[in-house]
Design a protein around this motif. Structure first.
Motif, short mmCIF file in Angstrom:
data_model
loop_
_atom_site.label_atom_id
_atom_site.label_comp_id
_atom_site.label_asym_id
_atom_site.label_seq_id
_atom_site.Cartn_x
_atom_site.Cartn_y
_atom_site.Cartn_z
N ASP A 1 -32.16 -143.01 -24.90
CA ASP A 1 -33.20 -142.02 -24.61
C ASP A 1 -32.72 -140.59 -24.87
O ASP A 1 -33.45 -139.76 -25.41
N ALA A 2 -31.48 -140.30 -24.49
CA ALA A 2 -30.95 -138.95 -24.66
C ALA A 2 -30.92 -138.53 -26.12
O ALA A 2 -31.17 -137.36 -26.45
N VAL B 1 -26.99 -132.21 -23.27
CA VAL B 1 -27.56 -133.48 -22.79
C VAL B 1 -26.90 -134.67 -23.49
O VAL B 1 -26.49 -135.65 -22.84
N VAL C 1 -32.78 -137.20 -18.01
CA VAL C 1 -32.06 -138.38 -18.52
C VAL C 1 -30.56 -138.23 -18.28
O VAL C 1 -29.89 -139.18 -17.84
N ILE D 1 -33.77 -136.41 -27.93
CA ILE D 1 -34.01 -134.99 -27.76
C ILE D 1 -33.93 -134.25 -29.09
O ILE D 1 -34.57 -133.22 -29.29
N PRO E 1 -38.08 -141.34 -18.96
CA PRO E 1 -38.46 -140.28 -19.88
C PRO E 1 -39.73 -140.58 -20.68
O PRO E 1 -40.39 -139.66 -21.16
N TYR F 1 -35.18 -134.42 -20.82
CA TYR F 1 -33.89 -135.01 -21.23
C TYR F 1 -32.75 -134.57 -20.31
O TYR F 1 -31.77 -135.30 -20.17
#
Length: 399
Positions: free
Chosen positions: A374-375, A346, A269, A378, A88, A266
């Protein structure tokens, strides 16, 4: 390679990307090979960016009049989602570049010499651009206010001075599109002009301050940047027109179709988290069970829940854009809350995968730990959840 059209404009020999599912999956896999290493080092994800550029994805939205493929919004989202599934951080840098090219194809506004230079570099090497907007004092631009960063007239153009925050791409950026206030004491309306000025990334007077030490998207290089007497031509400034009441509508405060690129990365992801969960479940064989946990109904139900959330996010993103393409503008007022719903799906998909695995899902040797971090990022993209919900509530209530 460049050429000149009948109007004297330069055109560029830019690639037509292969957007088949198989080709995008191959790019995803190549980028994913290096994602964990860049997550740990925080360095610019050069190999991933190179892979995206080599596949023709970085310039996919360049206008046809410049020699680009000018892919539409839905294909742009497919590109960003595929890259996001691999890394991402790479996807965020590419998404910002695709948005800039798409805006230029539709609306124009760039100084010709700067855009020609950006495209010329894009034929030879990966070239990226981002809108540099946030400031340490101001916070999120979408919540209002005008930038403290200024441009001042000089004999040959403008001088830029200011300090920006959260400038994704860092030193990898070929051009910056900097949100500024024009310092013009003699402006007839006595209201300062606000807009964006394009700045070559290698211009003298640019200093990067390495402030990015984040939970997720660690390789995105979203550092601070200082402009100290940076000089650009007069034509590099593009004003944001004011509304009839004297105010101006900040582009970051409005969720248009193009703003779905960030949610799309995302979704990628979440898809990567689904794959990591499935791989773990198929290979994990507890001694007490004597068979892979993937064969148990509990894990199958969890996998189904993850798939449900991803299907919901994809249906919201692509379904909304297809409604708009079909001419159904009734959905426009709901774009911000649709993005909120995508974000919730997500995060739920990724958290569900991690929660089902317990300690292994939170271990750094398991990809799911990185996907979860990472998620969660968002939620920082505008319009943020509370702002979107308040605006939607006021619209519903007629307030």
């Amino acid at each position: 390679m460049t050429a000149t059209d009948d109007t004297g404009k330069r055109t560029y020999d830019l690639p037509v990307p292969d957007l088949s599912e198989a080709a995008l999956a191959q790019v995803t896999a190549e980028i994913a090979e290096h994602a964990a290493d860049y997550d740990r080092s925080g360095e610019v994800p050069a190999k991933g960016l190179e892979a995206a550029w080599r596949a023709g994805l970085v310039t996919a939205t360049v206008g046809k009049r410049y020699g680009g493929a000018e892919v539409g919004t839905i294909d742009s989202l497919r590109i960003v989602q595929a890259i996001g599934e691999g890394d991402p951080s790479v996807a965020l840098i590419v998404a910002n570049t695709l948005s800039a090219h798409a805006a230029q194809a539709e609306l124009g506004g760039w100084h010709d010499a700067h855009y020609d230079d950006l495209l010329d570099r894009s034929t030879k090497e990966p070239a990226f651009v981002n809108a540099i907007r946030a400031e340490p004092e101001l916070g999120a631009p979408a919540r209002g206010g005008i930038p403290k960063t200024t441009i001042t007239r000089t004999e040959n153009g403008w001088r830029i001075d200011g300090h920006k925050a959260y400038a994704t791409g860092g030193a990898a950026l070929t051009y910056h599109s900097v949100w500024v206030t024009a310092d013009e004491p003699d402006t007839p309306s006595h209201r300062p002009r606000v807009g964006h000025v394009t700045v070559p990334g290698d211009a003298e007077g640019i200093t990067w301050v390495e402030t990015w030490d984040h939970l997720g998207l660690r390789a995105s290089n979203t550092h601070d940047v200082v402009y100290d007497g940076v000089e650009v031509p007069y034509e590099a400034f593009r004003e944001i027109p004011r509304q009839p009441d004297g105010s101006y509508r900040d582009p970051a405060a409005t969720a248009g179709p193009g703003s779905f690129a960030h949610p799309a990365l995302y979704i990628g992801v979440a898809r990567a988290a689904r794959s990591a969960f499935a791989e773990f479940a198929r290979t994990r064989v507890p001694s007490a069970l004597g068979r892979p946990i993937a064969e148990t109904e509990r894990i199958q139900a969890v996998a189904g829940e993850i798939d449900l959330q991803i299907a919901s996010a994809e249906a919201l993103a692509y379904g909304t854009l297809r409604r708009l393409e079909a001419g159904d503008d009734s959905v426009l007022p709901q774009l911000s809350v649709i993005k909120v719903a995508i974000a919730r799906a997500v995060v739920t998909a990724t958290q569900t995968a991690v929660a089902a695995l317990g300690n292994p899902g939170l271990s750094r040797n398991n990809r799911l730990e990185r996907h979860l971090r990472d998620a969660l990022c968002i939620r920082v993209h505008p319009p943020q959840e509370d702002f979107a919900l308040v605006q939607a509530g006021r619209r519903v209530l007629g307030a």
